[in-house]
Design a protein around this motif. Structure first.
Motif, PDB file in Angstrom:
ATOM      1  N   ILE A 101      -1.196   2.682 -12.505  1.00  0.00           N
ATOM      2  CA  ILE A 101      -2.691   2.734 -11.696  1.00  0.00           C
ATOM      3  C   ILE A 101      -3.661   3.615 -12.502  1.00  0.00           C
ATOM      4  O   ILE A 101      -4.797   3.358 -12.424  1.00  0.00           O
ATOM      5  N   LEU A 102      -2.896   4.726 -13.192  1.00  0.00           N
ATOM      6  CA  LEU A 102      -3.800   5.453 -13.832  1.00  0.00           C
ATOM      7  C   LEU A 102      -4.165   4.739 -15.167  1.00  0.00           C
ATOM      8  O   LEU A 102      -5.581   4.981 -15.541  1.00  0.00           O
ATOM      9  N   GLN A 103      -3.515   4.095 -15.761  1.00  0.00           N
ATOM     10  CA  GLN A 103      -4.054   3.267 -16.665  1.00  0.00           C
ATOM     11  C   GLN A 103      -5.084   2.177 -16.276  1.00  0.00           C
ATOM     12  O   GLN A 103      -6.109   1.990 -17.184  1.00  0.00           O
ATOM     13  N   MET A 104      -5.032   1.776 -15.037  1.00  0.00           N
ATOM     14  CA  MET A 104      -6.031   0.683 -14.656  1.00  0.00           C
ATOM     15  C   MET A 104      -7.156   1.513 -14.449  1.00  0.00           C
ATOM     16  O   MET A 104      -8.572   0.897 -15.028  1.00  0.00           O
ATOM     17  N   GLN A 105      -7.304   2.857 -13.806  1.00  0.00           N
ATOM     18  CA  GLN A 105      -8.554   3.530 -13.758  1.00  0.00           C
ATOM     19  C   GLN A 105      -9.275   3.735 -15.032  1.00  0.00           C
ATOM     20  O   GLN A 105     -10.368   3.718 -15.124  1.00  0.00           O
ATOM     21  N   LEU A 106      -8.238   4.229 -16.115  1.00  0.00           N
ATOM     22  CA  LEU A 106      -8.846   4.943 -17.321  1.00  0.00           C
ATOM     23  C   LEU A 106      -9.688   3.674 -17.931  1.00  0.00           C
ATOM     24  O   LEU A 106     -10.419   3.613 -18.734  1.00  0.00           O
ATOM     25  N   MET A 107      -9.015   2.460 -17.790  1.00  0.00           N
ATOM     26  CA  MET A 107      -9.794   1.090 -18.388  1.00  0.00           C
ATOM     27  C   MET A 107     -10.904   0.751 -17.880  1.00  0.00           C
ATOM     28  O   MET A 107     -12.135   0.545 -18.615  1.00  0.00           O
ATOM     29  N   LEU A 108     -11.165   1.013 -16.460  1.00  0.00           N
ATOM     30  CA  LEU A 108     -12.530   0.840 -15.704  1.00  0.00           C
ATOM     31  C   LEU A 108     -13.345   2.138 -16.355  1.00  0.00           C
ATOM     32  O   LEU A 108     -14.394   1.860 -16.432  1.00  0.00           O
ATOM     33  N   VAL A 109     -12.849   3.279 -16.574  1.00  0.00           N
ATOM     34  CA  VAL A 109     -13.760   4.413 -16.919  1.00  0.00           C
ATOM     35  C   VAL A 109     -14.037   4.000 -18.535  1.00  0.00           C
ATOM     36  O   VAL A 109     -15.377   4.459 -18.453  1.00  0.00           O
ATOM     37  N   PHE A 110     -13.268   3.913 -19.265  1.00  0.00           N
ATOM     38  CA  PHE A 110     -13.716   3.869 -20.754  1.00  0.00           C
ATOM     39  C   PHE A 110     -14.378   2.617 -20.949  1.00  0.00           C
ATOM     40  O   PHE A 110     -14.876   2.554 -22.095  1.00  0.00           O
ATOM     41  N   HIS A 111     -14.326   1.432 -20.398  1.00  0.00           N
ATOM     42  CA  HIS A 111     -15.146   0.193 -20.616  1.00  0.00           C
ATOM     43  C   HIS A 111     -15.662  -0.293 -19.303  1.00  0.00           C
ATOM     44  O   HIS A 111     -15.301  -1.279 -18.734  1.00  0.00           O
ATOM     45  N   PRO A 112     -16.507   0.249 -18.967  1.00  0.00           N
ATOM     46  CA  PRO A 112     -17.374   0.064 -17.867  1.00  0.00           C
ATOM     47  C   PRO A 112     -18.354  -1.194 -18.031  1.00  0.00           C
ATOM     48  O   PRO A 112     -18.771  -1.876 -17.062  1.00  0.00           O
ATOM     49  N   HIS A 113     -18.825  -1.418 -19.257  1.00  0.00           N
ATOM     50  CA  HIS A 113     -19.671  -2.441 -19.548  1.00  0.00           C
ATOM     51  C   HIS A 113     -19.125  -3.793 -19.889  1.00  0.00           C
ATOM     52  O   HIS A 113     -19.454  -4.790 -20.304  1.00  0.00           O
ATOM     53  N   ALA A 114     -17.697  -3.659 -20.139  1.00  0.00           N
ATOM     54  CA  ALA A 114     -16.740  -5.147 -20.130  1.00  0.00           C
ATOM     55  C   ALA A 114     -17.011  -6.066 -19.058  1.00  0.00           C
ATOM     56  O   ALA A 114     -16.780  -5.408 -18.049  1.00  0.00           O
ATOM     57  N   ASP A 115     -17.739  -7.202 -19.370  1.00  0.00           N
ATOM     58  CA  ASP A 115     -17.864  -8.052 -18.173  1.00  0.00           C
ATOM     59  C   ASP A 115     -16.647  -8.575 -17.311  1.00  0.00           C
ATOM     60  O   ASP A 115     -16.737  -8.191 -16.144  1.00  0.00           O
ATOM     61  N   HIS A 116     -15.395  -8.728 -17.955  1.00  0.00           N
ATOM     62  CA  HIS A 116     -14.436  -9.191 -17.268  1.00  0.00           C
ATOM     63  C   HIS A 116     -13.246  -8.302 -17.314  1.00  0.00           C
ATOM     64  O   HIS A 116     -12.362  -8.470 -16.778  1.00  0.00           O
ATOM     65  N   MET A 117     -13.661  -6.784 -17.030  1.00  0.00           N
ATOM     66  CA  MET A 117     -12.633  -5.912 -17.120  1.00  0.00           C
ATOM     67  C   MET A 117     -12.096  -5.821 -15.662  1.00  0.00           C
ATOM     68  O   MET A 117     -10.773  -5.472 -15.476  1.00  0.00           O
ATOM     69  N   VAL A 118     -13.016  -5.849 -14.833  1.00  0.00           N
ATOM     70  CA  VAL A 118     -12.696  -5.632 -13.416  1.00  0.00           C
ATOM     71  C   VAL A 118     -11.775  -6.909 -12.968  1.00  0.00           C
ATOM     72  O   VAL A 118     -10.558  -6.674 -12.284  1.00  0.00           O
ATOM     73  N   ALA A 119     -11.760  -7.917 -13.582  1.00  0.00           N
ATOM     74  CA  ALA A 119     -11.178  -9.398 -13.141  1.00  0.00           C
ATOM     75  C   ALA A 119      -9.839  -9.053 -13.943  1.00  0.00           C
ATOM     76  O   ALA A 119      -8.673  -9.161 -13.312  1.00  0.00           O
ATOM     77  N   VAL A 120      -9.895  -8.444 -15.107  1.00  0.00           N
ATOM     78  CA  VAL A 120      -8.333  -8.158 -15.996  1.00  0.00           C
ATOM     79  C   VAL A 120      -7.592  -7.455 -15.038  1.00  0.00           C
ATOM     80  O   VAL A 120      -6.467  -7.506 -14.758  1.00  0.00           O
ATOM     81  N   VAL A 121      -8.197  -6.118 -14.612  1.00  0.00           N
ATOM     82  CA  VAL A 121      -7.530  -5.249 -13.561  1.00  0.00           C
ATOM     83  C   VAL A 121      -7.026  -5.837 -12.572  1.00  0.00           C
ATOM     84  O   VAL A 121      -5.867  -5.462 -12.161  1.00  0.00           O
ATOM     85  N   ASP A 122      -7.833  -6.628 -11.772  1.00  0.00           N
ATOM     86  CA  ASP A 122      -7.320  -7.457 -10.709  1.00  0.00           C
ATOM     87  C   ASP A 122      -6.053  -8.296 -11.119  1.00  0.00           C
ATOM     88  O   ASP A 122      -5.290  -8.424 -10.116  1.00  0.00           O
ATOM     89  N   GLN A 123      -6.012  -8.923 -12.219  1.00  0.00           N
ATOM     90  CA  GLN A 123      -5.101  -9.724 -12.463  1.00  0.00           C
ATOM     91  C   GLN A 123      -3.795  -9.130 -12.943  1.00  0.00           C
ATOM     92  O   GLN A 123      -2.491  -9.443 -12.327  1.00  0.00           O
ATOM     93  N   ILE A 124      -3.865  -8.096 -13.418  1.00  0.00           N
ATOM     94  CA  ILE A 124      -2.718  -7.218 -14.282  1.00  0.00           C
ATOM     95  C   ILE A 124      -2.071  -6.207 -13.329  1.00  0.00           C
ATOM     96  O   ILE A 124      -1.008  -5.478 -13.686  1.00  0.00           O
ATOM     97  N   GLY A 125      -2.944  -5.689 -12.516  1.00  0.00           N
ATOM     98  CA  GLY A 125      -2.762  -4.340 -11.809  1.00  0.00           C
ATOM     99  C   GLY A 125      -1.469  -4.337 -11.037  1.00  0.00           C
ATOM    100  O   GLY A 125      -0.515  -3.753 -11.377  1.00  0.00           O
ATOM    101  N   LEU A 126      -1.136  -5.190  -9.974  1.00  0.00           N
ATOM    102  CA  LEU A 126      -0.091  -5.361  -9.192  1.00  0.00           C
ATOM    103  C   LEU A 126       1.053  -5.807  -9.908  1.00  0.00           C
ATOM    104  O   LEU A 126       2.070  -5.103  -9.681  1.00  0.00           O
ATOM    105  N   PRO A 127       1.138  -6.679 -10.819  1.00  0.00           N
ATOM    106  CA  PRO A 127       2.401  -7.203 -11.590  1.00  0.00           C
ATOM    107  C   PRO A 127       2.740  -6.029 -12.551  1.00  0.00           C
ATOM    108  O   PRO A 127       3.836  -5.384 -12.672  1.00  0.00           O
TER     109      PRO A 127
END
Length: 585
Positions: free
Chosen positions: A162-188
Motif C-alpha cells: 500500500i505504501l509502495q502504491m502511494q509513493l508511486m502516485l506521489v512521485f509520478h503524479p503526471h504519468a497518464d496511466h499510473m492510476v490505472a497501473v495502481v488499480d491493476q497491480i494494487g490488490l494482487p
C-alpha cells in the motif's frame, strides 16, 4: 487482475524456494536467536539485499495494458513499470534483524531497482529502505516473541505494498496511466506479498522447532551417555576408565573414532587410526593444549590442526572436549571425523553437553571421595585412640600376674604392645591383610581372657590361605568387643564367644557369635545402620558396617541376628581376592 495474481503467486513460489534454502544456512541461526554484532548486521543485510534483488529479477513488467512475463527481469524500458516482490525480503529482514538489517537490505534492493529503471523507479528506490526501517521498528513491539506468528506477519505484510502504491502516485503524479497501473497491480501485490511474508515466517517457525527438537534430542542423548559412563568415571583417570568410555562413545555415536586422554598421554583410542593413534603416546597438538588450558571445546577442521604425522591417516577433523573435576581440565575426549563436513551443529551441541555432564559427574565423584576419605580418616583416628579404661585394667592385670605368673604377665605385656602398635598404625592404611587383622584380634582375645578368667571363653577359628584377602583395619575386633561389653554384660559365668573365619566358594565369611542376651528388638532393626549410642566416640557396629560397605561393597555389609538358643550372631563376607590400592584411591 485474476491472471496477474496467479502470475505473482507463481513467481513467489520460486522466491519462497530460495527463502527455504536460506533458512537452512548455518548463519541463519544467529538471526533466530538475536545474536547480533556489527559484522553479522552487515552480513545479514547483504544476504537479504541479495534476496530482494532475486525477488525483483523474478518480477513481471506492465507495458500499458499488457503483462510481460520475462524469464528473468534484467532491464525495464522508460515507459514500462516493474512489479516485483522485493518488499517480501526487506520486510523479513526488518522483522528478524531489526531496523539496521532492514534498512541495509532495503537500500541494496532499492539501488538495484534504481539501475533497473522504468516508470516508478523513484518510488521503488524510496519504498524499500523505508519499509525495511519501519519493519525493524515494528518488530520491537514483538521483541519478547522469538518469531512473529504468521497471522501477525500477514497483517504487517499488507502495508508495504500500500505504501509502495502511494509513493508511486506521489512521485509520478503526471504519468497518464499510473492510476490505472495502481488499480491493476494494487490488490494482487497486497495479497501476494502479505501471504508470502506469512509463509516465510511459518517456515522460520518450523526451522526453529526443528532446531529445538534436535537440541533436545542431543541433550537427551548426552544425558543417557553420561549416565551409562558413570561406572567407568568412578574408576578415575585410569586406563580402565578410558577404554570403557571410548568403547561406549564409539558404539553410541556416528563418528570415525574416539580418543580419551589424561591431559598428557593417550589412554585409549577406538575406531579408525587405531594402528597409529596408540595408547601411551604424548599429546603434542596445539589445539589440544589450548582446550586443556582454556577448558573450552575446540574444533579442528583440517588435518594440519590434528597434527597427525602418519601419511595415510584417514582422520581429517575432530572435536576436542576438555573434562575435569576442578578449575583446570584434567583430560580430553576427542571425536574424530573423516571430513570436516561430517561435523554437524548437533554434534557440537552434543559434545559440549557431554563435556559439561562428564565434568560435573567427575566433580561429584571427587567430592564424594574426599568426603569418604575424611570420614575414613576420622574413624581411623578414633580407632587409634586406645580406651584408657581398657589400658588401665590391662596394666592392673599385668601387675597382678607378675606376682603369681610372671611368664603369663610377660605374654600379656607382649600382646598389649602388639595391640597398641596395631592401633597406632591404623591412620596410615584403609585396607590391610586379613592375616594382620587376625593377629590384632588374637592379641585382644588374650588380654580379654586374662581380664575375665573363669567367666569368659573365646575361641578363634581361622582358615588357611587368606594372605591375598584385604579388610578394613579393626573390623573384627570391634565385633568381639561388642559381644564382651553388651552381649555378655550380665553373664557371670560360662560366657562364650566364637570367632570363625571360613573360606567359601568365592569369598571369606567372618562370623562372631556369643551366648549372651542378644540384641533388644528395638535395637536389632537398626543395628549397623545407625549409631546405637548418641555421642559415643568408640568404634561401634555402625562404623564397622559403613567402612565395609564403602571399601568392599554392598555385599560385605554386616548381617546381625539373634540366635534361637540365645545370644547373637554378627557376620560379613570379604571378596576372596581384591586388589589393594594405596589409600583406596
Amino acid at each position: 487482475m485474476k491472471d496477474l495474481t496467479v502470475v505473482l503467486f507463481e513467481r513467489l513460489g520460486l522466491v519462497l524456494i530460495f527463502a527455504f534454502v536460506l533458512t537452512r544456512t548455518p548463519g541463519f541461526r544467529s538471526l533466530l536467536y538475536r545474536e547480533f554484532n556489527r559484522k553479522m548486521i552487515f552480513v545479514h543485510a547483504f544476504v537479504f539485499g541479495l534476496f530482494g534483488i532475486a525477488s525483483t529479477m523474478m518480477g513481471i513488467i506492465i507495458d500499458g495494458d499488457t503483462v510481460v512475463i520475462p524469464n528473468l527481469l534484467w532491464s525495464v524500458e522508460n515507459d514500462q513499470v516493474a512489479v516485483s516482490s522485493s518488499l517480501v525480503a526487506v520486510v523479513i529482514a526488518g522483522l528478524l534483524g531489526g531496523p539496521l538489517v532492514g534498512l541495509g537490505a532495503g537500500m541494496i534492493a532499492g539501488i538495484h531497482l534504481f539501475f533497473l529503471g522504468g516508470i516508478g523507479w523513484l518510488a521503488n528506490v524510496f519504498v524499500n529502505p523505508l519499509t525495511g526501517l519501519l519493519a525493524g521498528l515494528t518488530a520491537r513491539f514483538f521483541s519478547q516473541e522469538r518469531v512473529i506468528s504468521p497471522m501477525k506477519a500477514l497483517f504487517i505484510g499488507v502495508f508495504p505494498p500500500i505504501l509502495q502504491m502511494q509513493l508511486m502516485l506521489v512521485f509520478h503524479p503526471h504519468a497518464d496511466h499510473m492510476v490505472a497501473v495502481v488499480d491493476q497491480i494494487g490488490l494482487p501485490l497486497v495479497l501476494s506479498n502479505s501471504i508470502a511474508i506469512a509463509i516465510f515466517t511459518a517456515m522460520i517457525g518450523i526451522v526453529l522447532k526443528e532446531q529445538e527438537n534436535e537440541a533436545a534430542m542431543s541433550t537427551r542423548r548426552a544425558l543417557t551417555i553420561a549416565e551409562e559412563a558413570l561406572p567407568f568415571l568412578e574408576k578415575g583417570y585410569r586406563k580402565e576408565m578410558a577404554i570403557g568410555i571410548s568403547n561406549l562413545l564409539y558404539e553410541r555415536l556416528e563418528i570415525a573414532a574416539v580418543s580419551v586422554t589424561d591431559g598428557e598421554t593417550i589412554l585409549a583410542h577406538k575406531g579408525l587410526g587405531a594402528d597409529h593413534h596408540l595408547p601411551g603416546e604424548e599429546i603434542v597438538t596445539t589445539i589440544s593444549q589450548e582446550a586443556l588450558e582454556n577448558k573450552k571445546t575446540k574444533v579442528a577442521y583440517t588435518r594440519e590442526e590434528i597434527q597427525c604425522q602418519h601419511p595415510n591417516c584417514p582422520l581429517e577433523a575432530a572435536i576436542i572436549i576438555p573434562i575435569g573435576a576442578s578449575d583446570h581440565a584434567k583430560g580430553l575426549i576427542k571425536f574424530y571425523y573423516r571430513k570436516a563436513q561430517h561435523i554437524r551443529p548437533a554434534d557440537l551441541v552434543l559434545a559440549e553437553g557431554l563435556g559439561k555432564l562428564i565434568s560435573n559427574q567427575l566433580q561429584a565423584i571427587e567430592a564424594e571421595r574426599l568426603k569418604a576419605y575424611m570420614r575414613d580418616a576420622e574413624l581411623r583416628n578414633l580407632q587409634a585412640q586406645i580406651n584408657p579404661h581398657f589400658l588401665f585394667n590391662t596394666l592392673h592385670i599385668i601387675a597382678a600376674l607378675f606376682r603369681k605368673e610372671p611368664e603369663r604377665a610377660r605374654h600379656i605385656t607382649v600382646q598389649l604392645a602388639n595391640y597398641m602398635r596395631f592401633n597406632l598404625g591404623l591412620v596410615s592404611n584403609s585396607l590391610i591383610e586379613l592375616e594382620r587383622e587376625c593377629e590384632h584380634v588374637r592379641a585382644y582375645i588374650e588380654i580379654i581372657q586374662a581380664r575375665f578368667a573363669g567367666r569368659l571363653q573365646i575361641t578363634f577359628h581361622q582358615a588357611r590361605g587368606i594372605s591375598q584377602v584385604y579388610v578394613p583395619p579393626s573390623t573384627i575386633q570391634p565385633l568381639v568387643e561388642n559381644s564382651v561389653q553388651h552381649g555378655l554384660k550380665n553373664v557371670i559365668h560360662n560366657g562364650k564367644i566364637e570367632v570363625r573365619i571360613e573360606k567359601m566358594e568365592d569369598s571369606i565369611r567372618v562370623t562372631v557369635t556369643d551366648n549372651g542376651s542378644g540384641f533388644p528388638e528395638h535395637i536389632l532393626t537398626n543395628a549397623g545402620e545407625k549409631e546405637l549410642t548418641k555421642g559415643e566416640k568408640s568404634t561401634g557396629l555402625y562404623n564397622v558396617n559403613q567402612r565395609l560397605i564403602r571399601l568392599l561393597g554392598e555385599k560385605s555389609r554386616l548381617h546381625i541376628k539373634n540366635l534361637p538358643a540365645g545370644g547373637s550372631e554378627v557376620s560379613f563376607s570379604i571378596p576372596m581376592v581384591i586388589q589393594k590400592e594405596v589409600e583406596v584411591s
